[in-house]
Design an enzyme around this catalytic site. Sequence first.
Site, PDB file in Angstrom:
ATOM      1  N   GLU A  78      40.333  27.393  39.897  1.00 56.18           N
ATOM      2  CA  GLU A  78      41.036  27.480  41.170  1.00 56.18           C
ATOM      3  C   GLU A  78      42.537  27.702  41.001  1.00 56.18           C
ATOM      4  OE1 GLU A  78      39.924  23.844  43.061  1.00 56.18           O
ATOM      5  OE2 GLU A  78      37.996  24.603  43.742  1.00 56.18           O
ATOM      6  N   GLU A 109      25.878  18.038  23.974  1.00 53.93           N
ATOM      7  CA  GLU A 109      26.963  17.063  24.072  1.00 53.93           C
ATOM      8  C   GLU A 109      27.017  16.120  22.873  1.00 53.93           C
ATOM      9  OE1 GLU A 109      25.661  13.196  26.555  1.00 53.93           O
ATOM     10  OE2 GLU A 109      25.994  14.968  27.789  1.00 53.93           O
TER      11      GLU A 109
END
Length: 292
Positions: A78, A109
């Site tokens: 953004e 992960e």
Amino acid sequence: MGTEAIDPSYEDIDQWPTPLAVAAMVEGQMAAIASLRALTGPIAAAAEAAAQRLGQRGRLVYVGAGTSGRVAVQDGVELYPTFNWPQARLHFIMAGGLVALTEAVEGAEDDAEAGAQAIRDARLTAEDVVFGLAASGRTPYTVAALRMARAAGALTIGIANNPDTPLLDAVEHPLFADTGAEIVAGSTRMKAGTAQKAILNLLSTAIMLRRGLVYRGRMVNMRMSNAKLLARGRQMVADLAGVDLDLAGEALDRADHDIKAAVLIAMGADLATVKAALAANPNLRDAIKARG
């Protein structure tokens, strides 16, 4: 870990009337945001350090896995449309690669070496700023990436929802959001994820404030990519330069839709002078002050 704990108050939530269950979840979200009050000072300190460290070439680097990685990418992407932060100065490191934004990548992960290698591949410098997120504070991929980033000289900021964890120990600016147990045990996309997203919103926006990309509460470095944003840009120029919308639009056209340049042009500066001034110092407030 607090984020994995079972809250006995909600053990029968699957049997509650839906309005009551939703109300409880709303309260949980509010509690997650309330937990950030204690972090005002640490968030501000991290943002100021980051704004100074970035210089003219430094990158904002986001690191995470699973929900935390997706939250991190959402914040970063953004910044280009909102503040015209260069895409070349954004870098995303996600356990399992960017495909993990939409698909679970089994075991990604837990691969600490992959996290460290991703940082090596990024070729960090002392001007780079690295955000690392993990609700548990223990995710091997993210912890290893942050340790490697710090060793490379980058500024490191860590966000976790459990205290005294390896992630918080690995960074220069540890941010612990005490969101506690989830209403649905272990579902850290809820309270923990909300707190992480809010912290990143605060950090990145504060960094842009300190970088001079906001003037009088307006996104003066915004990219105008559609009719709505073009209209917003015209209104900004009109308000800040004290001219009507027609003159604001003409100034924007002359400035090739650069809001800061358009404000100065609408105030009477010529295009060449404006370009030179903003190239030397892109802070609009300073440029207006220099005009007297």
